[in-house]
Design a protein around this motif. Structure first.
Motif, PDB file in Angstrom:
ATOM      1  N   HIS A 177       3.619   5.938  -5.812  1.00 55.24           N
ATOM      2  CA  HIS A 177       3.584   5.857  -7.330  1.00 55.24           C
ATOM      3  C   HIS A 177       5.155   5.333  -7.472  1.00 55.24           C
ATOM      4  CE1 HIS A 177       0.095   8.153  -7.180  1.00 55.24           C
ATOM      5  NE2 HIS A 177       0.511   8.885  -6.632  1.00 55.24           N
ATOM      6  N   ARG A 227       2.423   1.712  -3.406  1.00 52.11           N
ATOM      7  CA  ARG A 227       1.701   2.339  -4.503  1.00 52.11           C
ATOM      8  C   ARG A 227       1.356   3.902  -4.069  1.00 52.11           C
ATOM      9  NH1 ARG A 227      -0.619  -3.058  -4.349  1.00 52.11           N
ATOM     10  NH2 ARG A 227      -2.127  -2.567  -2.661  1.00 52.11           N
ATOM     11  N   SER A 228       1.182   4.039  -2.842  1.00 49.32           N
ATOM     12  CA  SER A 228       0.698   5.391  -2.498  1.00 49.32           C
ATOM     13  C   SER A 228       1.696   6.557  -2.870  1.00 49.32           C
ATOM     14  CB  SER A 228       0.580   5.493  -1.037  1.00 49.32           C
ATOM     15  OG  SER A 228       1.684   5.716  -0.051  1.00 49.32           O
ATOM     16  N   LEU A 283       0.924  -1.368  -0.149  1.00 48.56           N
ATOM     17  CA  LEU A 283      -0.088  -0.237   0.020  1.00 48.56           C
ATOM     18  C   LEU A 283       0.946   1.498   0.019  1.00 48.56           C
ATOM     19  CD1 LEU A 283      -2.815  -1.006   2.641  1.00 48.56           C
ATOM     20  CD2 LEU A 283      -3.081  -0.568   0.181  1.00 48.56           C
ATOM     21  N   ILE A 284       1.978   1.247   0.761  1.00 50.96           N
ATOM     22  CA  ILE A 284       2.818   2.400   0.946  1.00 50.96           C
ATOM     23  C   ILE A 284       3.690   2.582  -0.519  1.00 50.96           C
ATOM     24  CG2 ILE A 284       4.997   3.234   1.742  1.00 50.96           C
ATOM     25  CD1 ILE A 284       3.941   1.802   4.504  1.00 50.96           C
TER      26      ILE A 284
END
Length: 256
Positions: free
Chosen positions: A178, A175-176, A172-173
Motif C-alpha cells: 500500500h 501495491r501489496s 506488485l510489491i
C-alpha cells in the motif's frame, strides 16, 4: 540502577543473511556437484598432497609455505573450473558479478545523495528484482546483466523481457504494501565486454532503458528531483525491508 538505553534497531536475521537468487542457485549447484563427485575430488586432493612431498623434503621456511600455498590455490582453482564446466554455472556466476557491481555503484550514489536508498534482491514466488531504487526522480527496477561477449539483438530482447518482468514484480510489491508511489521504471544495466557497444547516454529498446554499468552513477546524478521526498523514501524503504524480511520464497509455504 543503570539508566535506560534504547536497543538499536537491527535487521531481521532472514533479511541480513539471505543471499541473492543467483548466489543461492550457485550454492545449490556447488553442493550437488561436490556430493556427486566427492570421490574424484578426494582422489585429486590426494594427488596434490603427494605432489608436495618432494617439495617438503627440499624446501624450508618461507619457500616451503609458498609452495604449499601454490598447490592449495591450484587445487581450489581446478575444482572451481571443473564445477563451472561440469554444471554450466558460468551464467549464474557472471550474473552475481553484475549484481555486485551495480550494488557498489548504488552505494556510491546513495552517499552522494543521487538516490535516497535501494533494496537488493526483492523476491516473490514468480521471481526477483535485482535492485529496487528509490530516488528523488522516481523508482527504478534495475536488472543487472553481465555480457562477456558482444551484444546481439537476441540478447537485448531477452534482457528487455527480463527487465519488464522485474518491473511488474516491483509494482506488485509496491501495491501489496500500500505504498503511494510512482510505478517502477525498468532499467537494464550491462557489465562486461557487452557494454562497450552501448552509447554513453544509454539506449532505449522496447521502452526499456539500457545503460552501461560504467555510466549508471552519472545517469542517476542527472535525474531531476521532486518526484519523491526524503520522508516518503524513508517510509518506503522501511516497508520494503519489512516485506523482504517477511516474504522468503526460498522457503516452502507453511501448511495450513
Amino acid at each position: 540502577m543503570e539508566p535506560y538505553r534504547p536497543t538499536p534497531w537491527r535487521r531481521p536475521r532472514r533479511l541480513r543473511r539471505r543471499r541473492s537468487y543467483a548466489r543461492r542457485r550457485l550454492r545449490v549447484q556447488l553442493t550437488g556437484f561436490l556430493r556427486t563427485n566427492w570421490w574424484p575430488i578426494l582422489a585429486f586432493a590426494g594427488l596434490c598432497a603427494i605432489a608436495t612431498i618432494p617439495v617438503t623434503l627440499v624446501l624450508r621456511g618461507y619457500l616451503l609455505g609458498v609452495a604449499h600455498g601454490a598447490v592449495a590455490i591450484f587445487f581450489v582453482a581446478a575444482v572451481r573450473h571443473l564445477f563451472l564446466v561440469y554444471t554450466g554455472s558460468t551464467r549464474e556466476l557472471s550474473g552475481a558479478y553484475g549484481e555486485d557491481n551495480t550494488r557498489d555503484v548504488l552505494r556510491q550514489a546513495k552517499r552522494r545523495r543521487h538516490i535516497w536508498n535501494s533494496i537488493d534482491n526483492l523476491e516473490i514466488q514468480s521471481g526477483d528484482v535485482d535492485h529496487l531504487v528509490i530516488a528523488p526522480a522516481g523508482i527504478y527496477a534495475i536488472d543487472s546483466k553481465w555480457h562477456a561477449t558482444d551484444l546481439t539483438d537476441a540478447a537485448l530482447e531477452r534482457d528487455v523481457a527480463t527487465a519488464r518482468a522485474a518491473a511488474r514484480r516491483a509494482n506488485l510489491i509496491l501495491r501489496s504494501i500500500h505504498l503511494q508511489a510512482p510505478e517502477a521504471q525498468p532499467i537494464v544495466v550491462v557489465w562486461g565486454r557487452g557494454q562497450r557497444h552501448l552509447p554513453e547516454a544509454g539506449s532505449v529498446v522496447g521502452g526499456v532503458l539500457i545503460l552501461r554499468g560504467s555510466a549508471l552513477r552519472g545517469w542517476l546524478s542527472q535525474r531531476p528531483a521532486g518526484a519523491i521526498s526524503q520522508e516518503h523514501a524513508t517510509d518506503a524503504v522501511t516497508k520494503l525491508r519489512l516485506f523482504k524480511a517477511r516474504v522468503d520464497p526460498s522457503r516452502p509455504p507453511r501448511a495450513k
